[in-house]
Enzyme design. Structure first.
Site, PDB file in Angstrom:
ATOM      1  N   HIS A 170       5.922 -17.888 -11.305  1.00 20.38           N
ATOM      2  CA  HIS A 170       4.938 -17.284 -10.324  1.00 20.38           C
ATOM      3  C   HIS A 170       5.062 -17.757  -8.831  1.00 20.38           C
ATOM      4  CE1 HIS A 170       2.541 -15.342 -13.334  1.00 20.38           C
ATOM      5  NE2 HIS A 170       1.767 -14.978 -12.221  1.00 20.38           N
ATOM      6  N   LYS A 184      -4.777 -16.069 -21.640  1.00 15.68           N
ATOM      7  CA  LYS A 184      -6.037 -16.325 -22.421  1.00 15.68           C
ATOM      8  C   LYS A 184      -6.962 -17.121 -21.323  1.00 15.68           C
ATOM      9  CE  LYS A 184      -3.890 -20.785 -24.133  1.00 15.68           C
ATOM     10  NZ  LYS A 184      -4.687 -22.066 -23.759  1.00 15.68           N
TER      11      LYS A 184
END
Lengths: 182, 288
Positions: free
Chosen positions: A34, A99
């Protein structure tokens, strides 16, 4: 069960709690990847994979044994990517699989760009690996398990955890089953 | 002289890494099965079912239960009466881990420096806690600790007057704050007393005790039961999607502490909570 075949241009039909399966191509990226992707966007470059309608899976799989596609490959905690998510949604990403909860900033951006956040079962890495049929490196091999991979998935199960209206299963579910505490 | 070779320790560590990462321990598996019976959320039940399928697949296909095969934490007790022969014990432990993570295709998750973050590419070093104990044996307890749950752990220094209610409040706040992140149903390790680092270490050791085994101290066992009941009323449920199975167990370890303090550490672990142990006895050596 709703079948989804990325790229996903319209997500408005998805509602929190919907159980879905992915069939097609998704891209992996977690913490270190990222950071790289954000610097690409900051400097006006393109992402190393098609962004429009793309699905990012927050995962760092176990290595594949010889002759196998991938090792255990369940989702990692999404909130670590919160501060790096909005530019990716701006760039056209329509779905993220991970999650755990997301920040309000991410939820607001999801509403703005019509994106959806899916949760796969954390810790069910052996089970989820069964749905990954092909995997190839896209970028940053030096990041090891954090490199970006293109995954072809079949019947990959997930649930709409936060929908394009900002409704979150984490809030709704907790309220439904909370019974006091201390 | 009674001798344990560090080669034996290396082989034991390698085997424990394999077992821990590929096989759910019976206490956790039983806990998941019991949770299926009591869970009120249909989706929660479904998730618990899938976690059991995952455990079966992992064992049958010899795959890691979870891709986060963790940072390996090793508690070593060395009997005072033995002599350790061979390479340095910590090198032997790290070599066992290195071989396990390479040979069994577990993920390498360790970076050499917290800022530069270059992967060591062999999942070492481990975090090793060594203690000299009475006896002629070496006991190794090993836990590959995933960071989805480790990141949700907290420590605080309470005032003695805050007492047991203060401890309960801190544990519940920590679990509430963790929400769905640590892959619930979680296991909660609590360390109370000692100093700051002692409490933290106790909270980790608490996770090594099977979840179906109560504390041997009556009022601590009661605290464990109270905390578990309160945690399961928070509504977090499997994966944080809502439900009544938020934790499989709460283990509390305590230690004497200072008149001015009440340190409390909460180490959160996930539904795979890996823990394995072995006791190594000396090799019989006819030359000694």
């Amino acid at each position: 069960m709703i079948e989804l075949a990325p790229p996903l241009m319209d997500t408005s039909f998805l509602t929190v709690g919907d159980q879905v399966t992915f069939n097609g191509v998704i891209y992996t990226a977690r913490d270190a990847a990222h950071q790289r992707l954000i610097s690409l966007l900051d400097t006006g470059n393109e992402l190393p994979f098609p962004a429009q309608g793309g699905i990012i899976y927050y995962v760092g799989p176990c290595p594949a044994k010889p002759g196998e596609v991938v090792g255990s490959a369940g989702p990692t905690t999404s909130s670590r990517m919160d501060s790096m998510t909005v530019p990716l949604l701006q760039a056209g990403i329509k779905g993220m699989i991970g999650k755990g909860e997301r920040s309000q900033e991410v939820i607001d951006a999801m509403k703005c760009y019509g994106a959806v956040y899916f949760a796969a079962i954390g810790g069910a890495g052996a089970l989820l690996a069964q749905s990954i049929k092909k995997m190839e490196l896209v970028a940053y091999p030096e990041l090891g398990p954090e490199a970006i991979y293109r995954m072809e998935v079949k019947d990959f199960p997930a649930i709409v955890a936060i929908d394009g209206q900002g409704r979150s299963i984490y809030e709704i579910g907790r309220q439904q089953y909370e019974s006091g505490g201390m | 002289m009674v001798r344990v070779s560090t080669e034996q320790i290396k082989r034991a560590v390698k085997r424990l890494c394999l077992q821990a990462n590929q096989e759910l321990t019976p206490d956790i598996l039983d806990g998941l099965k019991r949770a299926i019976d009591t869970e009120l959320s249909p989706l929660g039940k479904d998730i618990l079912d899938q976690l059991i399928v995952n455990a079966k697949l992992s064992k049958d296909n010899q795959m890691a239960l979870c891709q986060d095969t963790g940072m390996v934490v090793v508690f070593v007790e060395v009997g005072q009466g033995i002599f350790l022969s061979g390479v340095y014990i910590e090198d032997a432990i790290n070599q066992g881990i290195r071989e396990a993570y390479q040979d069994y295709y577990f993920r390498h998750s360790i970076v050499a420096d917290p800022f530069n973050r270059e992967n060591t590419s062999d999942n070492t070093p481990a975090v090793i806690h060594t203690r000299i104990v009475p006896g002629d044996h070496v006991r190794i307890r090993l836990s590959p600790k995933g960071f989805g749950s480790e990141n949700m752990s907290r420590l605080t220094m309470l005032k003695p007057a805050q007492g047991v209610d203060g401890v309960k409040q801190f544990v519940l706040d920590t679990v509430r704050g963790a929400g769905g992140n640590p892959c619930p149903p979680m296991v909660v390790g609590v360390g109370i007393g000692g100093t700051m680092e002692k409490a933290a270490q106790l909270s980790k050791e608490a996770l090594l005790r099977p979840v179906n085994q109560d504390s041997s101290i009556a009022h601590i066992a009661e605290l464990e039961r109270d905390l578990l009941a309160s945690i399961n009323r928070l509504g977090i449920g499997p994966q944080g999607f809502g439900g009544t199975s938020t934790a499989l167990g709460v283990n509390v370890e305590t230690f004497p502490t200072h008149i001015a303090g009440l340190p409390v550490a909460v180490n959160i672990s996930c539904h795979v909570t890996r823990h394995q142990e072995i006791i190594i006895y000396p090799e019989v050596n006819p030359d000694d």
